[in-house]
Design an enzyme around this catalytic site. Structure first.
Site, mmCIF file in Angstrom:
data_model
loop_
_atom_site.group_PDB
_atom_site.id
_atom_site.type_symbol
_atom_site.label_atom_id
_atom_site.label_comp_id
_atom_site.label_asym_id
_atom_site.label_seq_id
_atom_site.Cartn_x
_atom_site.Cartn_y
_atom_site.Cartn_z
ATOM 1 N N ARG A 1 -7.280 11.706 -10.075
ATOM 2 C CA ARG A 1 -6.567 12.252 -8.804
ATOM 3 C C ARG A 1 -7.572 12.301 -7.689
ATOM 4 O O ARG A 1 -7.264 11.851 -6.699
ATOM 5 C CB ARG A 1 -6.108 13.658 -8.842
ATOM 6 C CG ARG A 1 -5.581 14.318 -7.565
ATOM 7 C CD ARG A 1 -4.257 15.307 -7.935
ATOM 8 N NE ARG A 1 -4.672 16.414 -8.899
ATOM 9 C CZ ARG A 1 -5.848 17.131 -8.826
ATOM 10 N NH1 ARG A 1 -6.688 17.214 -7.781
ATOM 11 N NH2 ARG A 1 -5.960 18.043 -9.754
ATOM 12 N N TYR B 1 11.780 4.199 11.343
ATOM 13 C CA TYR B 1 12.181 3.955 10.016
ATOM 14 C C TYR B 1 13.152 5.107 9.537
ATOM 15 O O TYR B 1 12.330 6.282 9.571
ATOM 16 C CB TYR B 1 10.843 3.518 9.099
ATOM 17 C CG TYR B 1 11.466 3.460 7.651
ATOM 18 C CD1 TYR B 1 12.416 2.681 7.007
ATOM 19 C CD2 TYR B 1 10.840 4.460 6.648
ATOM 20 C CE1 TYR B 1 12.745 2.955 5.799
ATOM 21 C CE2 TYR B 1 11.104 4.397 5.425
ATOM 22 C CZ TYR B 1 12.144 3.779 4.887
ATOM 23 O OH TYR B 1 12.439 3.664 3.486
ATOM 24 N N ASP C 1 2.492 3.347 12.781
ATOM 25 C CA ASP C 1 2.716 2.870 11.361
ATOM 26 C C ASP C 1 2.704 1.196 11.466
ATOM 27 O O ASP C 1 3.427 0.694 12.563
ATOM 28 C CB ASP C 1 4.230 3.011 11.129
ATOM 29 C CG ASP C 1 4.827 2.762 9.882
ATOM 30 O OD1 ASP C 1 4.354 1.493 9.522
ATOM 31 O OD2 ASP C 1 5.541 3.400 9.580
ATOM 32 N N LYS D 1 4.941 -3.346 1.710
ATOM 33 C CA LYS D 1 5.388 -4.481 2.324
ATOM 34 C C LYS D 1 4.546 -5.719 2.424
ATOM 35 O O LYS D 1 4.014 -6.184 1.286
ATOM 36 C CB LYS D 1 5.816 -3.934 3.465
ATOM 37 C CG LYS D 1 6.640 -2.655 3.508
ATOM 38 C CD LYS D 1 8.120 -2.901 2.697
ATOM 39 C CE LYS D 1 8.945 -1.842 2.538
ATOM 40 N NZ LYS D 1 8.710 -0.315 3.007
HETATM 41 N N1 PLP Z 1 7.049 2.721 7.222
HETATM 42 C C1 PLP Z 1 7.994 1.638 7.451
HETATM 43 C C2 PLP Z 1 7.950 0.944 8.715
HETATM 44 C C3 PLP Z 1 8.900 1.429 6.361
HETATM 45 O O1 PLP Z 1 9.575 0.214 6.618
HETATM 46 C C4 PLP Z 1 8.891 2.121 5.282
HETATM 47 C C5 PLP Z 1 9.693 1.587 4.070
HETATM 48 O O2 PLP Z 1 10.502 0.760 4.322
HETATM 49 C C6 PLP Z 1 7.916 3.218 4.919
HETATM 50 C C7 PLP Z 1 7.262 3.398 6.022
HETATM 51 C C8 PLP Z 1 7.864 3.745 3.838
HETATM 52 O O3 PLP Z 1 7.222 3.253 2.945
HETATM 53 P P1 PLP Z 1 7.539 3.512 1.221
HETATM 54 O O4 PLP Z 1 8.808 2.910 0.892
HETATM 55 O O5 PLP Z 1 6.348 2.648 0.518
HETATM 56 O O6 PLP Z 1 7.347 4.963 0.822
#
Ligand code: PLP
Length: 386
Positions: A55, A108, A181, A206
């Site tokens: 961890r 998001y 992000d 992604k």
């Molecule tokens: N940030 C963005 C722009 C996203 O599109 C997503 C998921 O679609 C996330 C964060 C969250 O990521 P995760 O699905 O890996 O938890």
């Protein structure tokens, strides 16, 4: 290649070589999957290879974290079990009850849910603001209380663009940090830390992973004091990437540059097709000169990415029908994989913001353009649009 050499290289060299040198014992050119939760110690209090418990640190994850830091031009990277695990750890690391955040007004959906349903009851409030309007972002800041200005650029799913350099100045003038992000752009197209951002967030699920076969998240920072706070919380909260997931994510990262160029090539061709199609209304893509963020995107992004959103003239039912009719585009959530995906944000990824100020139009379709043969993708959309 030594790490010093790798870290001085271009993007592709860093993506392939940073974070790991071939194993001195076996010569393995890829980081082994260290499926070990614990490590033999040399004596009480003496760490054999710097590891004690997975961890806290695991060599497969360390390799990925080094590579993530290198491709984002950061100092330290942290890998998590998901993008939301990374976001949650960041919020716990940098905010306390009574603090305040500015978030995108088209964040998001999962980020909004985390901030609204988890952070807010804990005592951290937020104000949504349109990240492309600098005055409105500045006005949303509560002096002395706002700790983070949190932006996505491009945003999901409306592909709004925020000027990272200007947003960093606004945040810093108010004593706040800028969090970007960078999931939609990927580090190949945009490196926010070089433009003044303090923290980069990724859903590595992604583009970084890139093959729709692993869920993961990351944080990258330049400042070592910030890194210590995040590192403490990563271990204290424990939402880490496991070694198998870290391996897959790292493997994906190595080909990010070539994949991303093909995503962008295909997206540009599809945008041309959609703009000329009579059933299609607004086409939202930062590469279009008509996009309000085109100039800023051109300044801070290498290319304009593989995500396209568009509105269907005949309304929501037609948008749902198109989503159900494609055959090469798979109907599915997520994005950034080699295969093309189509989705209806209002009923799928952004269903959690229905009825709030973040609700998206019902006639909106989002495409994650993959790297298949572009003519097949265009034929598929043509058939589905009718
Ligand atoms: N940030 C963005 C722009 C996203 O599109 C997503 C998921 O679609 C996330 C964060 C969250 O990521 P995760 O699905 O890996 O938890």
């Amino acid at each position: 290649m030594t790490q010093e050499h790798a870290n001085k290289g271009g993007f592709e060299t860093r993506a392939i070589h940073a974070g790991y040198e071939p194993d001195p014992t076996t010569g393995a050119v890829n980081p082994p999957i260290y499926a070990s939760s614990t490590y033999k110690q040399d004596g009480v209090g003496g760490l054999r290879g710097g590891y004690e418990y997975s961890r806290s640190a695991n060599p497969t994850r360390t390799a990925l974290e080094g590579a993530l830091a290198a491709v984002e031009s950061g100092e330290r990277g942290f890998a998590f079990a998901s993008g939301l695990a990374a976001e949650d750890t960041l919020l716990r690391s940098l905010t306390r009850p009574g603090d305040h955040l500015v978030i995108p007004d088209d964040a998001y959906g999962g980020t909004f849910r985390l901030v609204d349903k988890v952070a807010k009851p804990w005592g951290v409030e937020h104000t949504p603001a349109p990240i492309s309007d600098l005055d409105k972002v500045a006005a949303a800041i509560e002096p002395g209380r706002t700790r983070l200005v949190w932006v996505e650029t491009p945003t999901n799913p409306l592909l709004n663009i925020g000027d990272i350099e200007a947003l960093a100045t606004i945040a810093h003038d108010a004593g706040a940090l800028l969090v970007v992000d960078n999931t939609f752009a990927s580090p190949y197209l945009q490196q926010p830390l070089t433009l003044g951002a303090d923290v980069v967030v990724h859903s590595t699920t992604k583009y970084v992973g890139g093959h729709s076969d692993v869920v993961g998240g990351a944080l990258v920072v330049r400042d070592l004091e910030l890194a210590d706070r995040i590192g403490f919380h990563q271990n204290a909260m424990g939402a880490v990437a496991g070694p198998f997931d870290a391996y897959l994510t790292h493997r994906g990262l190595k080909t990010l540059a070539v994949r991303m160029d093909r995503h962008c090539d295909n997206a540009e061709r599809i945008v041309d097709f959609l703009c000329a199609h009579p059933a299609v209304g607004d086409v939202i893509y930062p590469g279009l000169e008509t996009h309000p963020g085109h100039h800023v995107a051109g300044k801070q992004m290498k290319r304009f990415g593989g995500m396209i959103s568009f509105r269907v003239r005949a309304g929501e039912q037609k948008a749902l029908d198109v989503c159900a009719a494609t055959e090469v585009f798979t109907l599915g959530e997520s994005l950034g994989g080699v295969e093309s995906l189509i989705e209806h944000p209002g009923r799928m990824t952004h269903a959690s913001v229905a009825g709030t100020e973040l609700e998206v139009p019902g006639d909106l379709i989002r495409l994650s353009v993959g790297i298949e043969t572009v003519e097949d993708l265009i034929d598929d959309l043509d058939r589905a649009l009718g």
